[in-house]
Enzyme design. Structure first.
Site, PDB file in Angstrom:
ATOM      1  N   LYS A 159      22.855  24.603  36.950  1.00 55.98           N
ATOM      2  CA  LYS A 159      22.851  25.993  36.488  1.00 55.98           C
ATOM      3  C   LYS A 159      24.309  26.389  36.284  1.00 55.98           C
ATOM      4  O   LYS A 159      25.027  26.721  37.244  1.00 55.98           O
ATOM      5  CB  LYS A 159      22.201  26.921  37.522  1.00 55.98           C
ATOM      6  CG  LYS A 159      20.777  26.481  37.955  1.00 55.98           C
ATOM      7  CD  LYS A 159      20.826  25.770  39.259  1.00 55.98           C
ATOM      8  CE  LYS A 159      19.519  25.560  39.976  1.00 55.98           C
ATOM      9  NZ  LYS A 159      18.299  25.568  39.323  1.00 55.98           N
ATOM     10  N   HIS A 193      16.925  31.317  47.511  1.00 56.41           N
ATOM     11  CA  HIS A 193      17.196  30.224  46.585  1.00 56.41           C
ATOM     12  C   HIS A 193      18.676  29.828  46.590  1.00 56.41           C
ATOM     13  O   HIS A 193      19.100  28.995  45.795  1.00 56.41           O
ATOM     14  CB  HIS A 193      16.766  30.653  45.171  1.00 56.41           C
ATOM     15  CG  HIS A 193      16.635  29.530  44.195  1.00 56.41           C
ATOM     16  ND1 HIS A 193      17.454  29.404  43.088  1.00 56.41           N
ATOM     17  CD2 HIS A 193      15.781  28.483  44.145  1.00 56.41           C
ATOM     18  CE1 HIS A 193      17.108  28.334  42.408  1.00 56.41           C
ATOM     19  NE2 HIS A 193      16.098  27.747  43.020  1.00 56.41           N
ATOM     20  N   LYS A 204      22.305  28.204  47.596  1.00 51.21           N
ATOM     21  CA  LYS A 204      22.851  26.946  48.117  1.00 51.21           C
ATOM     22  C   LYS A 204      24.268  27.251  48.569  1.00 51.21           C
ATOM     23  O   LYS A 204      25.188  27.342  47.747  1.00 51.21           O
ATOM     24  CB  LYS A 204      22.856  25.840  47.064  1.00 51.21           C
ATOM     25  CG  LYS A 204      21.483  25.302  46.686  1.00 51.21           C
ATOM     26  CD  LYS A 204      20.821  26.113  45.621  1.00 51.21           C
ATOM     27  CE  LYS A 204      19.475  25.516  45.224  1.00 51.21           C
ATOM     28  NZ  LYS A 204      18.694  26.409  44.378  1.00 51.21           N
ATOM     29  N   ASP A 229      34.461  29.713  26.278  1.00 47.96           N
ATOM     30  CA  ASP A 229      35.769  29.651  25.621  1.00 47.96           C
ATOM     31  C   ASP A 229      36.822  28.859  26.385  1.00 47.96           C
ATOM     32  O   ASP A 229      38.015  29.136  26.280  1.00 47.96           O
ATOM     33  CB  ASP A 229      36.318  31.069  25.382  1.00 47.96           C
ATOM     34  CG  ASP A 229      35.501  31.845  24.359  1.00 47.96           C
ATOM     35  OD1 ASP A 229      34.673  31.226  23.669  1.00 47.96           O
ATOM     36  OD2 ASP A 229      35.690  33.065  24.272  1.00 47.96           O
ATOM     37  N   HIS A 274      19.010  19.890  36.396  1.00 53.35           N
ATOM     38  CA  HIS A 274      18.775  20.990  37.324  1.00 53.35           C
ATOM     39  C   HIS A 274      20.018  21.873  37.457  1.00 53.35           C
ATOM     40  O   HIS A 274      20.000  22.884  38.150  1.00 53.35           O
ATOM     41  CB  HIS A 274      18.396  20.413  38.691  1.00 53.35           C
ATOM     42  CG  HIS A 274      17.938  21.412  39.698  1.00 53.35           C
ATOM     43  ND1 HIS A 274      18.737  21.839  40.755  1.00 53.35           N
ATOM     44  CD2 HIS A 274      16.771  22.093  39.821  1.00 53.35           C
ATOM     45  CE1 HIS A 274      18.076  22.723  41.480  1.00 53.35           C
ATOM     46  NE2 HIS A 274      16.884  22.895  40.947  1.00 53.35           N
ATOM     47  N   ASP A 289      34.571  26.458  58.460  1.00 48.98           N
ATOM     48  CA  ASP A 289      35.778  27.085  59.007  1.00 48.98           C
ATOM     49  C   ASP A 289      36.340  28.200  58.123  1.00 48.98           C
ATOM     50  O   ASP A 289      37.521  28.551  58.256  1.00 48.98           O
ATOM     51  CB  ASP A 289      36.879  26.031  59.240  1.00 48.98           C
ATOM     52  CG  ASP A 289      36.531  25.089  60.387  1.00 48.98           C
ATOM     53  OD1 ASP A 289      35.572  25.385  61.140  1.00 48.98           O
ATOM     54  OD2 ASP A 289      37.204  24.046  60.523  1.00 48.98           O
TER      55      ASP A 289
END
Length: 378
Positions: free
Chosen positions: A298, A117, A119, A303, A296, A124
Site C-alpha cells: 500500500k 489493521h 502494522k 513526482d 499487498h 526504544d
C-alpha cells in the site's frame, strides 16, 4: 482523539524502504535484539510459523533482560492463526499481550467491523516500522498462497519514530490499561540523524470520524501531483470523489499508474475493482497487473518528491472502519528507493487495456454489478 497529538513533521529522521518481506523481518528482528528499554508491536495478523518463532525468541530474550514489551493483535485477523497456548506462552515470558476488539463480544453489532489493521513496531522510541507487512510466513514467501507475495514497509529512525510510539500508547491506554511509565519515558533517548527532508508518521481510525486524515492525505497526494502519480494497492473500491480525483489528475496530464494483483486473494474484491477500471482507462490512467502473484503493498509516490507507505487499502473499510497507520516522506532519499521498487513491479506486470475490460463476459459484469452494491463491506 487518536489524532490530536504528535501529528508533526520531523526532520531529524532517516528512513529505509523494504520491498522484500524477508529483508524486512531480518531488519526488524535485528533491532528487537538491540532493544534496551521497550518494544511495542501492533499488528492485524500475528500468525504462528517460522517468522513468528524467530520474533518470539528475540522477544523472550529481551524480556528476560528486563525490556518492557507490549503486543496488540487484532482478534479477527488471527481467528485461526494464533492459539491460546501461544498467547499463554507469551504471557509466561513476561510479555504483555492483548487482543483488539474480541470477535465474540461484538459479533452481532457494528463494532465487529472496527478492526485494528495497523502494522506498527517501535523499539526504544528510536526505531519504528509501518507498512503493509504482517507478522506471518507468507509475507516472507516461505510458502505460496497467491503466487509471489509482494509487499512494502518502511523503517523510521530518529525523532519521527515517536509519532508511532505515541499512537501505540494512546491505543493501549484507550483499550486496556495505563502503561507502567509516564509517556515521556517512552520518548527516544538519543537524537535522530541529520538527514534531508521530512517525515510525518500518523494513524487514523473510526474514532476520528467525521475527520478522516488517511483519506484526506490520499486526496492531497493525488491533487498535488504535477508529473506522475504511482499507486500500489491490493484492493480498489473507492467513493466517487476519489475516482474522480484520479481521473482529473490524468486529464491534466499527470502520468497516473495503478498497480494491482494479477492473482488476487479475494476474487470477489477483484471483480468489484474491475468495475472502476473502465472509467479510469478512458481518462488515461494506466493499470498494471502484477503477474508474479499478489501485490499487498500500500504505497503512493508523487513526482519523485513525496511518498506514502502504510497499511491502508484503497477501499471503504480502510478509510472509514479500520484503524490504520502510515508514514509520509517528503524529499527524503527513501523516496528513490520506493521509485526503484515500483519500476521493478511494473517491469514484471502486464498492462491492462480497455480491450481487456470490454472482453469481460456478461456473467462477470452482472456478478460484479451486484457485488458492487455491497463493496463498502469488502
Amino acid at each position: 482523539y487518536l489524532q490530536k497529538r504528535d501529528f508533526l513533521l520531523y526532520n531529524r529522521t532517516s528512513a529505509k524502504y523494504f520491498g522484500d518481506g524477508m529483508e524486512f523481518f531480518d531488519d526488524l528482528i535485528a533491532h528487537i535484539q538491540q532493544a534496551e528499554t521497550y518494544i511495542f508491536l501492533e499488528y492485524f495478523i500475528i500468525a504462528e510459523g517460522k517468522i513468528w518463532d524467530r520474533i518470539l525468541d528475540a522477544l523472550k530474550e529481551r524480556a528476560a533482560a528486563g525490556v518492557e514489551i507490549h503486543v496488540i493483535f487484532d482478534d479477527f485477523g488471527n481467528l485461526t492463526r494464533f492459539s491460546d497456548d501461544m498467547i499463554q506462552s507469551i504471557q509466561d515470558a513476561g510479555i504483555e499481550i492483548r487482543d483488539f476488539n474480541p470477535v465474540h463480544r461484538y459479533v452481532n453489532r457494528i463494532y465487529f467491523n472496527y478492526r485494528d489493521h495497523r502494522k506498527i513496531a517501535v523499539i526504544d522510541g528510536h526505531w519504528a516500522y509501518t507498512g503493509g507487512i504482517n507478522l506471518a510466513d507468507e509475507y516472507a514467501n516461505l510458502f505460496e498462497r497467491f503466487g509471489w507475495w509482494k509487499d512494502s514497509a518502511v523503517r523510521i529512525e530518529g525523532d519521527g519514530a515517536w509519532a508511532l510510539a505515541a499512537q501505540f500508547i494512546q491505543m493501549w491506554e484507550m483499550m486496556y490499561d495505563t502503561l507502567p511509565n509516564e509517556d515521556d519515558y517512552y520518548r527516544p533517548r538519543t537524537e535522530g540523524p541529520e538527514t534531508p527532508g521530512f517525515c510525518q508518521a500518523f494513524t487514523d481510525g473510526p474514532l476520528n470520524n467525521p475527520d478522516n486524515p488517511m483519506e484526506d492525505t490520499f486526496f492531497q497526494l493525488i491533487s498535488s501531483a504535477t508529473r506522475f502519480l504511482y499507486i500500489t494497492t491490493p484492493y480498489y473500491a473507492v467513493e466517487e470523489s476519489m475516482q474522480q480525483a484520479l481521473c482529473i489528475a490524468a486529464d491534466s496530464g499527470v502520468d497516473v499508474r495503478l498497480m494491482m494483483p494479477a492473482i488476487p486473494d479475494k476474487k470477489y474484491a477483484y471483480v468489484v475493482a474491475e468495475t472502476y477500471w473502465g472509467e479510469l482507462l478512458r481518462h488515461g490512467v494506466k493499470i498494471y497487473k502484477y503477474t508474479p502473484g499478489f501485490i499487498h503493498a500500500k504505497s503512493v509516490l508523487v513526482d519523485r518528491k513525496m511518498a506514502l507507505v502504510g497499511s491502508p487499502n484503497m477501499d471503504y473499510r480502510s478509510f472509514q472502519l479500520h484503524f490504520e497507520s502510515a508514514a509520509l516522506l517528503y524529499d527524503m532519499p527513501v523516496v528513490e528507493e520506493l521509485l526503484e521498487d515500483m519500476d521493478a513491479v511494473m517491469a514484471q506486470s502486464a498492462l491492462y487495456t480497455m480491450e481487456d475490460w470490454k472482453k469481460r463476459s456478461w456473467l462477470r459484469r452482472t456478478f460484479a454489478s451486484l457485488l458492487k452494491l455491497a463493496a463498502i463491506w469488502f
